[in-house]
Design a protein around this motif. Sequence first.
Motif, PDB file in Angstrom:
ATOM      1  N   GLN A  15       0.872  -1.221  -0.023  1.00 18.67           N
ATOM      2  CA  GLN A  15       0.102  -0.019  -0.055  1.00 18.67           C
ATOM      3  C   GLN A  15       0.778   1.175   0.047  1.00 18.67           C
ATOM      4  N   LEU A  16       1.893   1.217   1.003  1.00 21.69           N
ATOM      5  CA  LEU A  16       2.740   2.451   1.124  1.00 21.69           C
ATOM      6  C   LEU A  16       3.560   2.676  -0.260  1.00 21.69           C
ATOM      7  N   ASN A  17       3.956   1.619  -0.823  1.00 20.67           N
ATOM      8  CA  ASN A  17       4.696   1.635  -2.164  1.00 20.67           C
ATOM      9  C   ASN A  17       4.019   2.209  -3.071  1.00 20.67           C
ATOM     10  N   GLY A  18       2.752   2.149  -3.328  1.00 20.84           N
ATOM     11  CA  GLY A  18       2.096   2.684  -4.276  1.00 20.84           C
ATOM     12  C   GLY A  18       1.626   4.151  -3.943  1.00 20.84           C
ATOM     13  N   TYR A  19       1.902   4.777  -2.705  1.00 18.97           N
ATOM     14  CA  TYR A  19       1.621   6.261  -2.367  1.00 18.97           C
ATOM     15  C   TYR A  19       2.503   7.219  -2.859  1.00 18.97           C
ATOM     16  N   SER A  20       1.860   8.361  -3.085  1.00 15.44           N
ATOM     17  CA  SER A  20       3.026   9.508  -3.566  1.00 15.44           C
ATOM     18  C   SER A  20       3.800   9.938  -2.316  1.00 15.44           C
ATOM     19  N   TRP A  21       3.202  10.030  -1.227  1.00 16.49           N
ATOM     20  CA  TRP A  21       3.843  10.899  -0.208  1.00 16.49           C
ATOM     21  C   TRP A  21       4.111  10.140   1.034  1.00 16.49           C
ATOM     22  N   LEU A  22       3.192   8.996   1.448  1.00 19.11           N
ATOM     23  CA  LEU A  22       3.395   8.252   2.854  1.00 19.11           C
ATOM     24  C   LEU A  22       4.269   7.239   2.421  1.00 19.11           C
ATOM     25  N   LYS A  23       5.406   7.217   3.218  1.00 15.85           N
ATOM     26  CA  LYS A  23       6.279   6.024   3.252  1.00 15.85           C
ATOM     27  C   LYS A  23       6.787   5.215   4.361  1.00 15.85           C
ATOM     28  N   SER A  24       6.248   5.479   5.349  1.00 13.53           N
ATOM     29  CA  SER A  24       6.768   4.798   6.512  1.00 13.53           C
ATOM     30  C   SER A  24       5.604   4.626   7.897  1.00 13.53           C
ATOM     31  N   LEU A  25       5.713   3.891   8.441  1.00 14.59           N
ATOM     32  CA  LEU A  25       4.609   3.558   9.553  1.00 14.59           C
ATOM     33  C   LEU A  25       5.458   2.997  10.753  1.00 14.59           C
ATOM     34  N   ASP A  26       5.244   3.845  11.947  1.00 11.15           N
ATOM     35  CA  ASP A  26       5.822   3.366  13.110  1.00 11.15           C
ATOM     36  C   ASP A  26       4.878   2.816  14.121  1.00 11.15           C
ATOM     37  N   ILE A  27       5.125   1.839  14.492  1.00 14.55           N
ATOM     38  CA  ILE A  27       4.337   1.115  15.605  1.00 14.55           C
ATOM     39  C   ILE A  27       5.161   1.100  16.869  1.00 14.55           C
ATOM     40  N   GLY A  28       4.378   1.436  18.151  1.00  4.44           N
ATOM     41  CA  GLY A  28       5.191   1.275  19.412  1.00  4.44           C
ATOM     42  C   GLY A  28       4.333   1.524  20.304  1.00  4.44           C
ATOM     43  N   TYR A  29       4.928   1.301  21.582  1.00  9.89           N
ATOM     44  CA  TYR A  29       4.037   1.416  22.960  1.00  9.89           C
ATOM     45  C   TYR A  29       4.983   1.902  24.103  1.00  9.89           C
ATOM     46  N   PHE A  30       4.158   2.754  24.848  1.00 13.57           N
ATOM     47  CA  PHE A  30       4.745   3.471  25.962  1.00 13.57           C
ATOM     48  C   PHE A  30       3.876   3.198  27.034  1.00 13.57           C
ATOM     49  N   PHE A  31       4.660   2.757  28.214  1.00  9.58           N
ATOM     50  CA  PHE A  31       4.136   2.506  29.649  1.00  9.58           C
ATOM     51  C   PHE A  31       3.857   3.739  30.423  1.00  9.58           C
ATOM     52  N   TYR A  32       2.967   3.706  31.230  1.00  8.19           N
ATOM     53  CA  TYR A  32       2.579   4.787  32.340  1.00  8.19           C
ATOM     54  C   TYR A  32       2.344   4.131  33.590  1.00  8.19           C
ATOM     55  N   THR A  33       2.404   4.810  34.636  1.00  7.98           N
ATOM     56  CA  THR A  33       2.108   4.484  35.951  1.00  7.98           C
ATOM     57  C   THR A  33       0.993   5.443  36.391  1.00  7.98           C
ATOM     58  N   GLY A  34       0.129   5.156  37.311  1.00  7.13           N
ATOM     59  CA  GLY A  34      -0.971   6.321  37.789  1.00  7.13           C
ATOM     60  C   GLY A  34      -2.093   6.413  36.646  1.00  7.13           C
ATOM     61  N   ARG A  35      -2.395   7.654  36.560  1.00  7.82           N
ATOM     62  CA  ARG A  35      -3.550   7.943  35.891  1.00  7.82           C
ATOM     63  C   ARG A  35      -3.073   8.215  34.283  1.00  7.82           C
ATOM     64  N   TYR A  36      -3.765   7.577  33.189  1.00  4.16           N
ATOM     65  CA  TYR A  36      -3.206   7.891  31.874  1.00  4.16           C
ATOM     66  C   TYR A  36      -3.268   9.200  31.331  1.00  4.16           C
ATOM     67  N   VAL A  37      -4.231   9.961  31.874  1.00  2.00           N
ATOM     68  CA  VAL A  37      -4.222  11.385  31.512  1.00  2.00           C
ATOM     69  C   VAL A  37      -3.191  12.099  31.910  1.00  2.00           C
ATOM     70  N   ASP A  38      -2.181  11.680  32.873  1.00  2.00           N
ATOM     71  CA  ASP A  38      -1.270  12.417  33.517  1.00  2.00           C
ATOM     72  C   ASP A  38       0.115  12.132  32.410  1.00  2.00           C
ATOM     73  N   ALA A  39      -0.191  10.951  31.736  1.00  2.00           N
ATOM     74  CA  ALA A  39       1.097  10.676  30.839  1.00  2.00           C
ATOM     75  C   ALA A  39       0.901  10.991  29.378  1.00  2.00           C
ATOM     76  N   VAL A  40      -0.711  11.380  28.997  1.00  2.00           N
ATOM     77  CA  VAL A  40      -0.778  11.660  27.808  1.00  2.00           C
ATOM     78  C   VAL A  40       0.085  12.656  27.306  1.00  2.00           C
ATOM     79  N   ALA A  41       0.400  13.892  27.861  1.00  2.00           N
ATOM     80  CA  ALA A  41       1.111  15.005  27.368  1.00  2.00           C
ATOM     81  C   ALA A  41       2.539  14.409  26.789  1.00  2.00           C
ATOM     82  N   LYS A  42       2.979  13.311  27.368  1.00  2.00           N
ATOM     83  CA  LYS A  42       4.487  12.810  26.968  1.00  2.00           C
ATOM     84  C   LYS A  42       4.496  12.073  25.563  1.00  2.00           C
ATOM     85  N   VAL A  43       3.483  11.856  25.287  1.00  2.00           N
ATOM     86  CA  VAL A  43       2.921  11.105  23.981  1.00  2.00           C
ATOM     87  C   VAL A  43       2.195  11.686  23.033  1.00  2.00           C
TER      88      VAL A  43
END
Length: 484
Positions: A15-43
Amino acid sequence: MGQNTQTITYTYYEQLNGYSWLKSLDIGYFFYTGRYVDAVAKVLDPTLKTIVHIPNVNSRESLQDKEREVNEIMQALGEWKGIDPSTGFHLIQTANGGMLRVADLVDDSDPARRSNVLAALKDPAQKNNRDHVDVIIALGMAKEGFDWIWCEHALTIGYRSSLTEIVQIIGRATRDAEGKERARFTNLIAEPAAEQAAVAEAVNDMLKAISASLLMEQVLAPRYEFTPKAMGPKEGFDYGPDGYQPDRTNVGVNEGTGQYHVEINGLVTPQTPEATRICKEDLNEVVTCFLQDKTVLERGLFDQENTLPEELTQLHMGKIVRERYPELNVADQEAIRQHAVAAMNITQQAKLALALADAEGVTQGNTALLDGVRKFVNVRDLDIDLIDRINPFDAAYAVLAKAMDEKSLRQVQASIAAKKLSIPEEEARELAKRALLFKNERGRLPDIHSADAWEKRMAEGVAALARYRAQAKAAQERGESGNG
């Protein structure tokens, strides 16, 4: 899977190979402690067009007040300045003075306002307007029916048990749009806290989230075509500026199909048409079973000190292949096992090589994954034994060790290592089978005093199976004498 199931072999690479602009997709995970709303600003990067999926109200991550959660996410972005009456979008002023337009699809207390927001998102006149909206906050969006081509980041809190849902979420971010070269999917996951009572539940959720992330990496990766060393170049594949070189392991790419060709020493090739088809089309099915096996995940990720890679790549993957394809002969089963392990490990090692390059400030172009594969493969004479000696979770563990609190990581490792006290009978049987293959190759049984950890483990498996058989025989004799 039923006999009538059609395997989908189309990949995001194509799919990406046939696109004009989008060429890469990153997949990742991020861990948090406490309330997730406090960690949202970091990601949550306010410069990226983002869809935020907050957790379902019944999930462990939820704060049980979705309106408040949305408000706190908006507070993390900047200062609220009101609502645009024409679209219903919230206006948030960022620290640098910019104005963000935020669409709230969570609050359903006012149907007229929600309908206004949805109509604004679906407005065909705004489809090509990058500045129409900046952030969308939602609970679940598969059925909302709008197409936002500018989305660059899908930020999802909590694990999603459905891979279909994850594919749909990622699909929102992987639309081609002018100037948009990179897209990303981030899963924000609750970290098991040291003082938390429900550690087992938290670990379980975390394993599922990591499993889903690894599965998506595998599904989105290019398809591989593996051949034994020295079979020569394959037509239609480009082997780089140096071309095909028979004196080393080669990696070629077919730009048309998005396939990679990799030569591997000692690779068993499938003998029957069905096994050949499985190696070409169904490897992701095999890898999915492997990555969704809780024991495999626990030991591969959190018990690396006590788990040899071969226990995962040979024993567990071998068992999965035999159970999925019992009608195939032993050689075909081994060919499928080797191809599945190679596809998984080469993708993961390429990802690790790219992460190291990123850390060193090396920029990645459109051929990032191919560069990573070449970096891993071409530095050595690649053989199947070497691939079997790599823990498929090395790259994921590197992310874990960096992202997780060290105390929590140690706690999880200790709780999982404590579960593995002895060799279960089924595992002893699998080790004994591998020991027999070892004997056929070397002319001797594995030595329990060997310096090679895997040889020693096979010998321990043979000894354990002998003990199980002796116990079963003794129990049978006791039963017979008791009945006499």
